[in-house]
Design an enzyme around this catalytic site. Structure first.
Site, PDB file in Angstrom:
ATOM      1  N   LYS A 281     -10.873   2.216 -15.624  1.00  0.00           N
ATOM      2  CA  LYS A 281     -11.512   0.968 -15.183  1.00  0.00           C
ATOM      3  C   LYS A 281     -12.012   0.156 -16.378  1.00  0.00           C
ATOM      4  O   LYS A 281     -12.008  -1.086 -16.328  1.00  0.00           O
ATOM      5  CB  LYS A 281     -12.642   1.263 -14.198  1.00  0.00           C
TER       6      LYS A 281
ATOM      7  N   SER B  78     -18.023   1.466 -12.957  1.00  0.00           N
ATOM      8  CA  SER B  78     -17.611   2.676 -13.674  1.00  0.00           C
ATOM      9  C   SER B  78     -16.709   2.357 -14.862  1.00  0.00           C
ATOM     10  O   SER B  78     -16.376   3.246 -15.641  1.00  0.00           O
ATOM     11  CB  SER B  78     -16.894   3.637 -12.724  1.00  0.00           C
TER      12      SER B  78
ATOM     13  N   TYR C  84     -11.539   8.072 -14.486  1.00  0.00           N
ATOM     14  CA  TYR C  84     -11.798   6.816 -13.755  1.00  0.00           C
ATOM     15  C   TYR C  84     -12.551   5.835 -14.652  1.00  0.00           C
ATOM     16  O   TYR C  84     -12.223   4.647 -14.706  1.00  0.00           O
ATOM     17  CB  TYR C  84     -12.604   7.147 -12.500  1.00  0.00           C
TER      18      TYR C  84
ATOM     19  N   ASP D 290       0.862  -1.177   0.000  1.00  0.00           N
ATOM     20  CA  ASP D 290       0.000   0.000   0.000  1.00  0.00           C
ATOM     21  C   ASP D 290       0.899   1.228   0.000  1.00  0.00           C
ATOM     22  O   ASP D 290       2.049   1.177   0.458  1.00  0.00           O
ATOM     23  CB  ASP D 290      -0.919   0.027   1.231  1.00  0.00           C
TER      24      ASP D 290
ATOM     25  N   VAL E  70       1.929   2.385  -6.354  1.00  0.00           N
ATOM     26  CA  VAL E  70       1.710   1.585  -7.565  1.00  0.00           C
ATOM     27  C   VAL E  70       1.722   2.433  -8.837  1.00  0.00           C
ATOM     28  O   VAL E  70       1.709   1.885  -9.946  1.00  0.00           O
ATOM     29  CB  VAL E  70       0.415   0.726  -7.500  1.00  0.00           C
TER      30      VAL E  70
ATOM     31  N   ASN F 252      -5.664  -4.340  -6.721  1.00  0.00           N
ATOM     32  CA  ASN F 252      -6.818  -3.694  -6.092  1.00  0.00           C
ATOM     33  C   ASN F 252      -6.638  -2.195  -5.853  1.00  0.00           C
ATOM     34  O   ASN F 252      -7.626  -1.462  -5.816  1.00  0.00           O
ATOM     35  CB  ASN F 252      -7.108  -4.400  -4.761  1.00  0.00           C
TER      36      ASN F 252
ATOM     37  N   VAL G 178     -19.333   1.035  -2.570  1.00  0.00           N
ATOM     38  CA  VAL G 178     -18.947   0.215  -1.417  1.00  0.00           C
ATOM     39  C   VAL G 178     -18.571   1.163  -0.277  1.00  0.00           C
ATOM     40  O   VAL G 178     -17.867   2.164  -0.510  1.00  0.00           O
ATOM     41  CB  VAL G 178     -17.737  -0.691  -1.760  1.00  0.00           C
TER      42      VAL G 178
HETATM   43  N1  LIG Z   1     -15.514   2.087  -2.805  1.00  0.00           N
HETATM   44  C1  LIG Z   1     -16.187   2.002  -3.941  1.00  0.00           C
HETATM   45  O1  LIG Z   1     -17.333   2.462  -4.024  1.00  0.00           O
HETATM   46  C2  LIG Z   1     -15.566   1.324  -5.136  1.00  0.00           C
HETATM   47  C3  LIG Z   1     -16.399   1.016  -6.218  1.00  0.00           C
HETATM   48  C4  LIG Z   1     -15.863   0.394  -7.330  1.00  0.00           C
HETATM   49  C5  LIG Z   1     -14.520   0.086  -7.367  1.00  0.00           C
HETATM   50  N2  LIG Z   1     -13.723   0.395  -6.313  1.00  0.00           N
HETATM   51  C6  LIG Z   1     -12.310   0.061  -6.424  1.00  0.00           C
HETATM   52  O2  LIG Z   1     -11.929  -0.727  -5.325  1.00  0.00           O
HETATM   53  C7  LIG Z   1     -10.532  -0.593  -5.115  1.00  0.00           C
HETATM   54  C8  LIG Z   1     -10.271  -0.390  -3.638  1.00  0.00           C
HETATM   55  O3  LIG Z   1     -10.875   0.828  -3.237  1.00  0.00           O
HETATM   56  P1  LIG Z   1     -11.567   1.031  -1.816  1.00  0.00           P
HETATM   57  O4  LIG Z   1     -12.959   1.395  -2.059  1.00  0.00           O
HETATM   58  O5  LIG Z   1     -11.246  -0.103  -0.933  1.00  0.00           O
HETATM   59  O6  LIG Z   1     -10.838   2.376  -1.365  1.00  0.00           O
HETATM   60  P2  LIG Z   1      -9.894   2.726  -0.142  1.00  0.00           P
HETATM   61  O7  LIG Z   1      -9.528   4.148  -0.343  1.00  0.00           O
HETATM   62  O8  LIG Z   1     -10.509   2.293   1.135  1.00  0.00           O
HETATM   63  O9  LIG Z   1      -8.612   1.793  -0.382  1.00  0.00           O
HETATM   64  C9  LIG Z   1      -7.717   2.002  -1.431  1.00  0.00           C
HETATM   65  C10 LIG Z   1      -6.330   1.659  -0.941  1.00  0.00           C
HETATM   66  O10 LIG Z   1      -5.443   1.833  -2.048  1.00  0.00           O
HETATM   67  C11 LIG Z   1      -4.323   2.535  -1.567  1.00  0.00           C
HETATM   68  N3  LIG Z   1      -3.706   3.305  -2.649  1.00  0.00           N
HETATM   69  C12 LIG Z   1      -4.192   4.407  -3.260  1.00  0.00           C
HETATM   70  N4  LIG Z   1      -3.298   4.863  -4.141  1.00  0.00           N
HETATM   71  C13 LIG Z   1      -2.234   4.026  -4.093  1.00  0.00           C
HETATM   72  C14 LIG Z   1      -0.987   3.994  -4.753  1.00  0.00           C
HETATM   73  N5  LIG Z   1      -0.643   4.928  -5.635  1.00  0.00           N
HETATM   74  N6  LIG Z   1      -0.121   3.000  -4.455  1.00  0.00           N
HETATM   75  C15 LIG Z   1      -0.450   2.051  -3.541  1.00  0.00           C
HETATM   76  N7  LIG Z   1      -1.615   2.049  -2.877  1.00  0.00           N
HETATM   77  C16 LIG Z   1      -2.486   3.032  -3.143  1.00  0.00           C
HETATM   78  C17 LIG Z   1      -4.835   3.467  -0.482  1.00  0.00           C
HETATM   79  O11 LIG Z   1      -3.790   3.894   0.398  1.00  0.00           O
HETATM   80  C18 LIG Z   1      -5.877   2.587   0.187  1.00  0.00           C
HETATM   81  O12 LIG Z   1      -5.318   1.854   1.262  1.00  0.00           O
HETATM   82  C19 LIG Z   1     -10.068   0.553  -6.012  1.00  0.00           C
HETATM   83  O13 LIG Z   1      -9.461   0.018  -7.178  1.00  0.00           O
HETATM   84  C20 LIG Z   1     -11.359   1.240  -6.375  1.00  0.00           C
HETATM   85  O14 LIG Z   1     -11.279   1.912  -7.613  1.00  0.00           O
HETATM   86  C21 LIG Z   1     -14.217   1.003  -5.193  1.00  0.00           C
END
Ligand SMILES: NC(=O)c1ccc[n+]([C@@H]2O[C@H](COP(=O)([O-])OP(=O)(O)OC[C@H]3O[C@@H](n4cnc5c(N)ncnc54)[C@H](O)[C@@H]3O)[C@@H](O)[C@H]2O)c1
Length: 280
Positions: free
Chosen positions: A165, A150, A161, A44, A71, A97, A194
């Protein structure tokens, strides 16, 4: 009778690498894999938060590899996967992720914001898979990517985004096709909303969450644990004949056309009897 969540041991001894594991979906996925016996490599951007989270996993030090990684840096993603496989003795599952959002129209976002979104949300998946493929060939392993609804359809004001995606979804399909003969499966999940910091950051006003929930047939946003259940399913032998799939996990949001909810609007106006009366 349904098994209680996490009572299965589908990943006993398997090595699973997860990006963006300190929070939300990534953290819930790490927790679920660990509960099912996996040995974990987690990265992370927030290394401190990752270390604090990982303490709660109660894995032996030999079963856990942690690294602070941005990342957006492709070489760092490749190095993480290599170091994970070296530390834990191979790789069975890669979960790409980590992700970020990016609001704005094409003529509002900066080229830097566009590039950053592509780097974190799409390029990192490419680099992670590139580094993982030699290891997954040996283990006949699996890739699961966190895409999004999305990536299937467009959202107002979310172009970067949406594009990133969408790229993840088709990259997943290509991986599935190109590497089926290697015994590697590749799938992605497409979550709707989520309840993680990524979503709640935009919900400063309770009315925004209420508007979102009105759009969800199941009446609420998803939980990180529900996404983890889908990710672990796709990674498991239960999904042995599933590859190239974009599994929608959205409470029914994209089952709809997007037209107004006439059913609700009529019922709110007590018009349902008139509407029903017109039916044959
Ligand atoms: N929450 C939603 O509604 C939702 C919906 C669809 C898809 N997603 C996808 O789910 C995945 C996880 O998101 P989440 O909702 O758990 O969000 P979150 O913000 O809780 O977790 C994302 C994690 O990724 C880490 N991160 C961000 N940029 C980074 C980087 N450059 N390098 C390494 N780590 C990095 C953050 O520090 C965090 O711990 C993402 O790919 C997001 O696009 C989320």
């Amino acid at each position: 009778m349904t098994e209680p969540l996490g009572s299965m041991r589908r990943f006993a001894g398997k090595v699973v690498a997860i990006t963006g594991a300190a929070s939300g979906i990534g953290a819930a996925t790490a927790t679920r894999f660990a509960a099912e016996g996996a040995r974990l490599a987690l990265c992370d951007l927030a290394g401190d938060r990752l270390a604090a989270f990982a303490e709660g996993l109660a894995l032996a030090p030999a079963d856990l590899f942690l690294k602070a990684v941005d990342v957006a840096d492709g070489a760092a993603v490749e190095a993480f996967v290599e170091a994970a496989a070296a530390a834990l003795g191979g790789l069975d599952v890669l979960v790409n992720n980590a992700g970020i959002g990016c609001f704005g129209h094409v003529d509002e976002i900066t080229p830097e914001a566009w590039r950053k979104t592509m780097a974190v949300d799409l390029d990192a998946v490419f680099f992670g898979c590139r580094a993982a493929l030699p290891h997954l060939r040996r283990s006949r392993g699996a890739i699961v990517n966190t895409a999004s609804i999305s990536g299937q359809l467009a959202d107002a004001g979310l172009v970067a985004y949406n594009v990133a995606k969408a790229g993840v979804i088709n990259l997943t399909r290509n991986l599935a096709v190109d590497h089926a003969a290697d015994g590697i499966r590749a799938n992605c999940i497409c979550p709707g909303g989520v309840g993680t910091p990524m979503l709640t950051a935009h919900m400063r006003d309770a009315a925004i969450m209420a508007e979102y929930e009105r759009l969800v047939p199941l009446g609420r946003v998803g939980t990180p644990e529900e996404m983890a259940a889908a990710i672990t399913f796709l990674a498991s032998a239960d999904a042995a004949y599933i590859t190239g799939v974009a599994l929608t996990v959205d409470g029914g949001v994209t089952a709809q056309t997007g037209q107004p909810n006439f059913d609700r609007l009529y019922r709110e106006r007590d018009w349902d009897k008139k509407i029903l009366a017109r039916k044959p």
